[in-house]
Design an enzyme around this catalytic site. Sequence first.
Site, PDB file in Angstrom:
ATOM      1  N   ASP A   1      -5.476 -33.401   0.725  1.00 35.90           N
ATOM      2  CA  ASP A   1      -6.511 -34.229   2.034  1.00 35.90           C
ATOM      3  C   ASP A   1      -7.268 -33.616   2.505  1.00 35.90           C
ATOM      4  O   ASP A   1      -7.310 -32.136   2.841  1.00 35.90           O
ATOM      5  CB  ASP A   1      -5.395 -34.576   2.993  1.00 35.90           C
ATOM      6  CG  ASP A   1      -5.931 -36.184   3.328  1.00 35.90           C
ATOM      7  OD1 ASP A   1      -7.407 -36.419   3.803  1.00 35.90           O
ATOM      8  OD2 ASP A   1      -5.436 -37.510   3.845  1.00 35.90           O
TER       9      ASP A   1
ATOM     10  N   HIS B   1      -7.519 -38.217   0.646  1.00 35.92           N
ATOM     11  CA  HIS B   1      -8.201 -38.927   1.548  1.00 35.92           C
ATOM     12  C   HIS B   1      -7.474 -39.868   1.774  1.00 35.92           C
ATOM     13  O   HIS B   1      -7.668 -40.720   2.659  1.00 35.92           O
ATOM     14  CB  HIS B   1      -9.313 -38.542   1.845  1.00 35.92           C
ATOM     15  CG  HIS B   1      -9.064 -38.123   3.807  1.00 35.92           C
ATOM     16  ND1 HIS B   1      -8.611 -38.467   4.267  1.00 35.92           N
ATOM     17  CD2 HIS B   1     -10.530 -39.667   3.886  1.00 35.92           C
ATOM     18  CE1 HIS B   1      -9.676 -38.459   5.722  1.00 35.92           C
ATOM     19  NE2 HIS B   1     -10.426 -39.177   5.654  1.00 35.92           N
TER      20      HIS B   1
ATOM     21  N   SER C   1      -7.889 -42.084   9.307  1.00 34.30           N
ATOM     22  CA  SER C   1      -9.386 -40.864   8.907  1.00 34.30           C
ATOM     23  C   SER C   1      -9.700 -41.547  10.761  1.00 34.30           C
ATOM     24  O   SER C   1      -8.639 -41.088  11.228  1.00 34.30           O
ATOM     25  CB  SER C   1      -9.972 -41.297   8.469  1.00 34.30           C
ATOM     26  OG  SER C   1     -11.098 -40.451   7.842  1.00 34.30           O
TER      27      SER C   1
END
Length: 299
Positions: free
Chosen positions: A250, A277, A110
Amino acid sequence: MPRTPDAKGHVPFGEHRTWYRRTGELTGARPALVVLHGGPGSTHDYLVGLADLADEGWPVIHYDQLGNGGSTHLPHAPAGFWTPRLFLDELDNLLDALGLRDGYVLFGQSWGGMLAALHASARPAGLRGLVIANAPASYPLWLSEMRVLRDRLPPEIDEVLLKHEAAGTTDSREYFDAMMVFYSRHVCRLDPWPREFAATFLEIYNNPTVYYTMNGPSEFHVIGTLRDWGVEDRVADIAVPTLLLSGRHDEATPATVQPYFDRIPDVRWEIFENSSHTPHLEEPDRFRRVLLDYLEERV
Protein backbone atom coordinates in the site's frame (compact mmCIF):
# COMPACT_ATOMS: atom_id res chain seq x y z
CA MET A 1 -21.86 -7.66 -9.88
CA PRO A 2 -23.07 -5.29 -7.16
CA ARG A 3 -26.78 -5.28 -6.49
CA THR A 4 -29.03 -2.79 -8.23
CA PRO A 5 -29.58 0.11 -5.81
CA ASP A 6 -32.96 0.45 -4.17
CA ALA A 7 -32.79 4.24 -4.38
CA LYS A 8 -30.67 6.92 -6.01
CA GLY A 9 -31.02 10.66 -5.85
CA HIS A 10 -29.75 13.91 -4.41
CA VAL A 11 -30.05 15.63 -1.06
CA PRO A 12 -29.77 19.43 -0.80
CA PHE A 13 -26.56 20.69 0.78
CA GLY A 14 -26.84 24.44 1.16
CA GLU A 15 -27.01 25.80 -2.38
CA HIS A 16 -25.61 22.54 -3.73
CA ARG A 17 -26.59 18.87 -4.02
CA THR A 18 -25.01 15.62 -2.84
CA TRP A 19 -25.65 12.53 -4.96
CA TYR A 20 -26.24 9.23 -3.14
CA ARG A 21 -27.33 5.65 -3.74
CA ARG A 22 -28.88 3.25 -1.22
CA THR A 23 -28.68 -0.51 -1.57
CA GLY A 24 -30.82 -2.53 0.82
CA GLU A 25 -33.69 -1.45 3.03
CA LEU A 26 -33.27 0.83 6.04
CA THR A 27 -35.34 -1.34 8.37
CA GLY A 28 -33.35 -0.62 11.52
CA ALA A 29 -32.49 -4.29 11.98
CA ARG A 30 -28.87 -3.50 11.14
CA PRO A 31 -27.22 -0.11 10.86
CA ALA A 32 -26.42 1.27 7.42
CA LEU A 33 -22.83 1.20 6.20
CA VAL A 34 -22.03 4.70 4.91
CA VAL A 35 -19.13 4.68 2.45
CA LEU A 36 -16.71 7.63 2.20
CA HIS A 37 -14.57 7.51 -0.92
CA GLY A 38 -11.01 8.71 -1.32
CA GLY A 39 -9.40 11.56 -3.14
CA PRO A 40 -10.26 14.13 -2.11
CA GLY A 41 -11.92 14.59 -5.47
CA SER A 42 -12.62 10.96 -6.28
CA THR A 43 -16.03 9.28 -6.73
CA HIS A 44 -17.85 6.29 -5.25
CA ASP A 45 -17.42 4.09 -8.34
CA TYR A 46 -14.38 2.08 -7.24
CA LEU A 47 -16.13 1.13 -3.99
CA VAL A 48 -19.46 0.14 -5.53
CA GLY A 49 -18.78 -3.54 -4.82
CA LEU A 50 -19.54 -2.88 -1.15
CA ALA A 51 -23.21 -2.78 -2.18
CA ASP A 52 -23.09 -6.60 -2.10
CA LEU A 53 -23.17 -6.41 1.71
CA ALA A 54 -26.87 -5.67 1.38
CA ASP A 55 -27.27 -9.38 0.57
CA GLU A 56 -26.16 -10.04 4.17
CA GLY A 57 -28.66 -7.58 5.61
CA TRP A 58 -26.40 -4.52 5.82
CA PRO A 59 -27.87 -1.56 3.92
CA VAL A 60 -25.15 0.40 2.13
CA ILE A 61 -25.05 4.11 1.35
CA HIS A 62 -22.64 5.38 -1.29
CA TYR A 63 -22.31 9.04 -2.13
CA ASP A 64 -20.15 11.33 -4.24
CA GLN A 65 -18.54 14.09 -2.25
CA LEU A 66 -19.19 17.65 -3.37
CA GLY A 67 -17.30 18.68 -6.48
CA ASN A 68 -17.28 15.33 -8.23
CA GLY A 69 -19.36 12.55 -9.74
CA GLY A 70 -23.09 13.07 -9.47
CA SER A 71 -22.82 15.86 -6.89
CA THR A 72 -22.59 19.56 -7.70
CA HIS A 73 -19.41 20.50 -9.55
CA LEU A 74 -17.81 23.82 -8.63
CA PRO A 75 -14.81 24.27 -10.94
CA HIS A 76 -14.48 27.98 -10.15
CA ALA A 77 -14.68 27.76 -6.36
CA PRO A 78 -11.61 29.31 -4.67
CA ALA A 79 -9.07 27.05 -2.97
CA GLY A 80 -10.27 28.18 0.45
CA PHE A 81 -13.71 26.74 -0.23
CA TRP A 82 -12.40 23.15 -0.19
CA THR A 83 -11.73 22.27 3.44
CA PRO A 84 -12.11 19.17 5.63
CA ARG A 85 -14.86 21.03 7.51
CA LEU A 86 -16.87 21.36 4.27
CA PHE A 87 -16.83 17.60 3.79
CA LEU A 88 -17.60 16.89 7.46
CA ASP A 89 -20.61 19.18 7.14
CA GLU A 90 -21.66 17.39 3.96
CA LEU A 91 -21.50 14.02 5.74
CA ASP A 92 -23.55 15.34 8.67
CA ASN A 93 -26.10 16.75 6.23
CA LEU A 94 -26.37 13.41 4.42
CA LEU A 95 -26.87 11.47 7.66
CA ASP A 96 -29.64 13.85 8.68
CA ALA A 97 -31.33 13.88 5.27
CA LEU A 98 -31.42 10.07 5.05
CA GLY A 99 -32.52 9.59 8.66
CA LEU A 100 -29.44 7.61 9.68
CA ARG A 101 -28.54 9.34 12.95
CA ASP A 102 -29.93 6.56 15.16
CA GLY A 103 -27.51 3.95 13.87
CA TYR A 104 -24.79 3.79 11.22
CA VAL A 105 -21.30 2.44 10.55
CA LEU A 106 -18.71 4.44 8.61
CA PHE A 107 -16.39 2.90 6.03
CA GLY A 108 -13.78 5.42 4.91
CA GLN A 109 -11.16 4.62 2.28
CA SER A 110 -7.93 6.65 1.87
CA TRP A 111 -8.86 10.35 2.33
CA GLY A 112 -12.33 9.08 3.24
CA GLY A 113 -10.77 7.16 6.12
CA MET A 114 -9.23 10.33 7.52
CA LEU A 115 -12.56 12.12 7.18
CA ALA A 116 -14.41 9.24 8.85
CA ALA A 117 -11.92 9.19 11.72
CA LEU A 118 -12.39 12.91 12.28
CA HIS A 119 -16.18 12.49 12.29
CA ALA A 120 -15.90 9.58 14.75
CA SER A 121 -13.63 11.56 17.08
CA ALA A 122 -16.58 13.85 17.89
CA ARG A 123 -18.36 10.78 19.33
CA PRO A 124 -21.69 11.13 17.50
CA ALA A 125 -24.37 9.23 19.37
CA GLY A 126 -25.55 7.02 16.50
CA LEU A 127 -22.15 5.82 15.29
CA ARG A 128 -21.85 2.06 15.89
CA GLY A 129 -18.54 1.29 14.23
CA LEU A 130 -15.71 2.60 12.08
CA VAL A 131 -13.63 1.06 9.29
CA ILE A 132 -10.52 3.00 8.25
CA ALA A 133 -9.19 1.51 5.03
CA ASN A 134 -5.85 2.39 3.41
CA ALA A 135 -5.71 5.77 5.11
CA PRO A 136 -2.73 7.67 6.48
CA ALA A 137 -3.09 9.48 9.78
CA SER A 138 -1.49 12.61 8.34
CA TYR A 139 -0.18 14.02 5.10
CA PRO A 140 3.28 14.79 6.53
CA LEU A 141 3.59 11.08 7.38
CA TRP A 142 2.28 10.22 3.91
CA LEU A 143 4.83 12.46 2.22
CA SER A 144 7.67 11.02 4.28
CA GLU A 145 6.72 7.51 3.19
CA MET A 146 6.21 8.60 -0.43
CA ARG A 147 9.90 9.43 -0.50
CA VAL A 148 10.71 5.92 0.75
CA LEU A 149 8.54 4.32 -1.93
CA ARG A 150 9.85 6.57 -4.68
CA ASP A 151 13.42 5.67 -3.79
CA ARG A 152 12.52 2.06 -4.68
CA LEU A 153 11.43 2.99 -8.20
CA PRO A 154 13.85 2.51 -11.09
CA PRO A 155 16.13 5.57 -10.96
CA GLU A 156 15.17 6.70 -14.44
CA ILE A 157 11.48 6.78 -13.45
CA ASP A 158 12.04 8.98 -10.43
CA GLU A 159 14.29 11.24 -12.50
CA VAL A 160 11.41 11.84 -14.93
CA LEU A 161 9.04 12.55 -12.04
CA LEU A 162 11.46 14.97 -10.37
CA LYS A 163 12.16 16.76 -13.63
CA HIS A 164 8.51 17.50 -14.31
CA GLU A 165 7.69 18.34 -10.69
CA ALA A 166 10.49 20.91 -10.65
CA ALA A 167 9.41 22.36 -13.99
CA GLY A 168 5.69 22.42 -13.17
CA THR A 169 4.92 20.20 -16.16
CA THR A 170 3.13 17.42 -14.30
CA ASP A 171 0.39 17.51 -16.93
CA SER A 172 2.75 16.02 -19.53
CA ARG A 173 2.37 12.53 -20.99
CA GLU A 174 5.88 11.63 -19.86
CA TYR A 175 5.00 12.44 -16.25
CA PHE A 176 1.76 10.46 -16.51
CA ASP A 177 3.55 7.37 -17.84
CA ALA A 178 6.16 7.53 -15.06
CA MET A 179 3.42 8.10 -12.48
CA MET A 180 1.70 4.93 -13.63
CA VAL A 181 4.77 2.87 -12.72
CA PHE A 182 4.24 3.95 -9.10
CA TYR A 183 0.49 3.43 -9.29
CA SER A 184 0.84 -0.11 -10.64
CA ARG A 185 2.97 -0.98 -7.61
CA HIS A 186 1.26 0.88 -4.78
CA VAL A 187 -2.28 1.92 -5.81
CA CYS A 188 -3.76 -1.05 -7.70
CA ARG A 189 -1.64 -4.03 -8.70
CA LEU A 190 -4.27 -5.62 -10.93
CA ASP A 191 -3.66 -5.63 -14.69
CA PRO A 192 -5.86 -4.49 -16.27
CA TRP A 193 -7.50 -2.27 -13.69
CA PRO A 194 -11.09 -3.24 -12.87
CA ARG A 195 -13.67 -1.19 -14.75
CA GLU A 196 -14.99 0.52 -11.61
CA PHE A 197 -11.51 1.63 -10.56
CA ALA A 198 -10.69 2.91 -14.04
CA ALA A 199 -13.98 4.82 -14.01
CA THR A 200 -13.04 6.61 -10.78
CA PHE A 201 -9.56 7.38 -12.09
CA LEU A 202 -11.02 8.97 -15.22
CA GLU A 203 -13.54 10.94 -13.16
CA ILE A 204 -10.71 12.52 -11.16
CA TYR A 205 -8.83 13.65 -14.24
CA ASN A 206 -11.96 14.75 -16.11
CA ASN A 207 -12.70 17.15 -13.26
CA PRO A 208 -9.56 17.57 -11.13
CA THR A 209 -10.62 20.74 -9.27
CA VAL A 210 -10.86 19.20 -5.80
CA TYR A 211 -7.98 16.73 -6.22
CA TYR A 212 -5.53 19.28 -7.58
CA THR A 213 -6.52 21.92 -5.01
CA MET A 214 -6.41 19.77 -1.89
CA ASN A 215 -3.93 17.06 -2.89
CA GLY A 216 -1.88 17.95 -5.95
CA PRO A 217 -1.11 16.43 -9.34
CA SER A 218 -0.42 12.88 -8.11
CA GLU A 219 -0.63 10.61 -5.09
CA PHE A 220 3.02 11.17 -4.23
CA HIS A 221 3.42 14.87 -5.09
CA VAL A 222 1.14 16.45 -2.50
CA ILE A 223 1.46 20.22 -2.85
CA GLY A 224 -2.20 21.10 -2.18
CA THR A 225 -3.92 22.58 0.83
CA LEU A 226 -3.82 19.29 2.79
CA ARG A 227 -0.05 18.90 2.68
CA ASP A 228 0.33 19.77 6.39
CA TRP A 229 -3.00 18.31 7.58
CA GLY A 230 -3.68 15.22 9.68
CA VAL A 231 -5.96 13.65 12.26
CA GLU A 232 -3.38 12.14 14.62
CA ASP A 233 -4.27 14.49 17.45
CA ARG A 234 -7.95 13.54 17.33
CA VAL A 235 -8.12 9.77 16.95
CA ALA A 236 -7.66 8.97 20.66
CA ASP A 237 -11.19 10.32 21.11
CA ILE A 238 -12.74 7.62 18.91
CA ALA A 239 -15.01 5.54 21.14
CA VAL A 240 -16.36 2.84 18.80
CA PRO A 241 -14.82 -0.48 17.71
CA THR A 242 -12.50 0.32 14.81
CA LEU A 243 -11.16 -1.88 12.03
CA LEU A 244 -7.99 -0.81 10.22
CA LEU A 245 -7.31 -2.22 6.76
CA SER A 246 -4.21 -1.84 4.62
CA GLY A 247 -2.25 -3.67 1.95
CA ARG A 248 1.29 -4.96 2.24
CA HIS A 249 2.24 -2.94 -0.87
CA ASP A 250 0.00 0.00 0.00
CA GLU A 251 1.02 3.59 -0.60
CA ALA A 252 -0.50 4.03 2.86
CA THR A 253 2.44 2.20 4.42
CA PRO A 254 2.36 0.76 7.95
CA ALA A 255 4.16 3.85 9.25
CA THR A 256 1.32 6.07 8.04
CA VAL A 257 -1.35 3.82 9.63
CA GLN A 258 0.45 3.18 12.94
CA PRO A 259 -0.92 6.24 14.80
CA TYR A 260 -4.46 4.90 14.45
CA PHE A 261 -3.41 1.58 15.94
CA ASP A 262 -1.45 3.23 18.74
CA ARG A 263 -4.09 5.77 19.76
CA ILE A 264 -7.59 4.39 19.10
CA PRO A 265 -8.66 2.53 22.26
CA ASP A 266 -10.59 -0.35 20.62
CA VAL A 267 -8.88 -1.21 17.36
CA ARG A 268 -7.91 -4.19 15.20
CA TRP A 269 -5.59 -4.08 12.17
CA GLU A 270 -5.72 -6.42 9.18
CA ILE A 271 -2.97 -6.29 6.52
CA PHE A 272 -3.67 -7.84 3.12
CA GLU A 273 -0.46 -9.48 1.95
CA ASN A 274 -1.25 -9.47 -1.77
CA SER A 275 -2.72 -5.99 -2.02
CA SER A 276 -1.73 -2.39 -2.39
CA HIS A 277 -4.18 0.51 -1.91
CA THR A 278 -7.31 -1.37 -3.01
CA PRO A 279 -7.61 -4.73 -1.20
CA HIS A 280 -11.37 -4.70 -1.78
CA LEU A 281 -10.47 -5.19 -5.47
CA GLU A 282 -7.17 -7.06 -5.16
CA GLU A 283 -8.24 -9.64 -2.54
CA PRO A 284 -12.05 -9.40 -2.66
CA ASP A 285 -12.86 -12.73 -1.00
CA ARG A 286 -10.67 -12.17 2.05
CA PHE A 287 -11.71 -8.54 2.21
CA ARG A 288 -15.38 -9.54 2.34
CA ARG A 289 -14.74 -12.12 5.09
CA VAL A 290 -12.77 -9.67 7.23
CA LEU A 291 -15.35 -6.92 6.86
CA LEU A 292 -18.32 -9.19 7.57
CA ASP A 293 -16.57 -10.70 10.60
CA TYR A 294 -16.08 -7.21 11.97
CA LEU A 295 -19.66 -6.19 11.32
CA GLU A 296 -21.11 -9.38 12.79
CA GLU A 297 -18.87 -9.67 15.84
CA ARG A 298 -18.29 -6.12 16.96
CA VAL A 299 -21.19 -3.95 15.85
